[in-house]
Design an enzyme around this catalytic site. Sequence first.
Site, PDB file in Angstrom:
ATOM      1  CB  CYS A  79      41.689 -39.551  77.272  1.00 49.95           C
ATOM      2  SG  CYS A  79      42.269 -39.851  78.954  1.00 49.95           S
ATOM      3  CB  CYS A  85      40.059 -43.006  83.310  1.00 49.12           C
ATOM      4  SG  CYS A  85      38.761 -41.917  83.923  1.00 49.12           S
ATOM      5  CB  CYS A  88      35.656 -41.465  77.997  1.00 52.62           C
ATOM      6  SG  CYS A  88      35.716 -39.758  78.552  1.00 52.62           S
ATOM      7  CB  CYS A 169      39.558 -34.757  82.250  1.00 49.05           C
ATOM      8  SG  CYS A 169      38.145 -35.562  81.468  1.00 49.05           S
ATOM      9  CD  GLN A 292      21.349 -31.622  83.259  1.00 49.54           C
ATOM     10  OE1 GLN A 292      22.354 -32.320  83.242  1.00 49.54           O
ATOM     11  NE2 GLN A 292      20.134 -32.136  83.234  1.00 49.54           N
ATOM     12  CE1 TYR A 321      11.957 -36.934  92.277  1.00 47.70           C
ATOM     13  CE2 TYR A 321      10.493 -36.717  90.385  1.00 47.70           C
ATOM     14  CZ  TYR A 321      10.924 -37.428  91.498  1.00 47.70           C
ATOM     15  OH  TYR A 321      10.329 -38.625  91.824  1.00 47.70           O
ATOM     16  CD  GLU A 342      15.341 -30.688  94.643  1.00 50.70           C
ATOM     17  OE1 GLU A 342      15.978 -31.504  95.330  1.00 50.70           O
ATOM     18  OE2 GLU A 342      15.016 -30.891  93.461  1.00 50.70           O
ATOM     19  CG  ASP A 388      15.227 -33.252  85.269  1.00 51.07           C
ATOM     20  OD1 ASP A 388      15.665 -34.378  84.974  1.00 51.07           O
ATOM     21  OD2 ASP A 388      15.938 -32.223  85.235  1.00 51.07           O
ATOM     22  CB  CYS A 415      19.907 -38.697  83.534  1.00 52.51           C
ATOM     23  SG  CYS A 415      19.544 -39.268  85.200  1.00 52.51           S
TER      24      CYS A 415
END
Length: 461
Positions: A79, A85, A88, A169, A292, A321, A342, A388, A415
């Site tokens: 990129c 940006c 990344c 992108c 995801q 979740y 949820e 999760d 995550c």
Amino acid sequence: MKKNDLIELDIVDLGADGSGIGKWQDTSGTQKQAMAFFVKDALVGDKVRAKIIKLKKTYGYARLMELIEPSPDRVEPKCPVHRQCGGCQIQALSYEKQLAYKQNKILNNLARIGGMDASKIPMEPVIGMKEPFRYRNKAQYPIGRDKNGKLAAGFYAARTHTIIPMKDCCLGVPQNEEVLAAILQWMEQHQIEPYDEANGTGLVRHVLIRYAFATKQLMACIVINGKSLPKAAELADKLRQTEGMTSISISINERRSNVIMGDTVQTLWGADFIEDVIGHVKFQISPLSFYQVNPVQTEILYSKVLEFAGLTGKEIVWDLYCGIGTISLFLAQQAKKVYGIEIVPQAVEDAKRNARINGIENAEFFLGEAEDALEKLTGDTPQVVVVDPPRKGCGEKLLETVLKVKPERVVYVSCDSATLARDLKVLCGDGEYEMVRGVGVDLFCQTVHVECVVLMSRVEK
């Protein structure tokens, strides 16, 4: 030493945000003074010249001004605007070293925050991708004007709301560029203004694009600061020309906030959703669905969840979740019964619909806080609990609930390995559970983020 001074640094480590860390040593005085500096875009092995931008007592921040000697692990980024940006953070690092960095990040968090013995953490190597670009099935582009006043779509520069123009992108699919070009051309033709955050005026705020890798279906949702979109039929006609276009909609968001999507969606053309497939499970995804962003690695992640759960067809599973039921429906293929909970009403409806379209009858979904699982899911005591949570991790009440129901196994999908480590310390702290296995899965190539799945088993006493 003061702000704006130039210093030379050897970069010896990377921080949690991907910034290079170098140690500066002052040997000019009678006492040696060592100070760590965080330098964005610098990599381990680089020798750099940097300008000091902020000083604290024992550390500081500096801007990379010159690469004196590049790291042997440095590669040419795909990129052209990756530094501006900031999305990344580690694209200039070889992919092999990206995976090593993420493995170390997980292990360091489990040891430092989780209090685990660093030499005995049962983490398998991070699972990477064969092709770590063009993997994202979702993109959210802010629409505005560049410094020359021209209409622009792109991404916000790190920690700002300045748009860096970028329609293609290299993490997203090529169709994104075609969709954005059509929308910008339509806006220019009809003099439709982009949203201006400073004064709350203008109409078009963002464009959400989703792409289903399995079915090749495409979705475009225009987020607007108003009740309707002028010349909407003409825009829909333009967008329909893009191959795979299945759903075109608007999302109404008139709030003065940083939240991207509005609460309501109106379909302009086509279906209200697109369909995708992970493993053998089909999912209907609406503009507001959580799904995801990396379908290739998601299948690997969910397969690991299923493997860690160790289901034989006799188990009751709680999926806390649960979102739109992605993990629940995977688990239902081998469980006796799965209960999902949820807090987002639309997600619960999506989960129920996804169960119906797959003919899965042993999954049931409830609306509520994951923390209220004990009150909501009163039917059966679980042998397996899957969590999760969002980046902030599990709430204290939820962890108490897990310890109270005493499942045989807990599978934690995370995550953020820092909050994972914090929660593992609670679950394993009194000897009730022990971590048996864990693995990182690289869903977010070129960035500092990594997904983890960890298995905890109840200790027999």
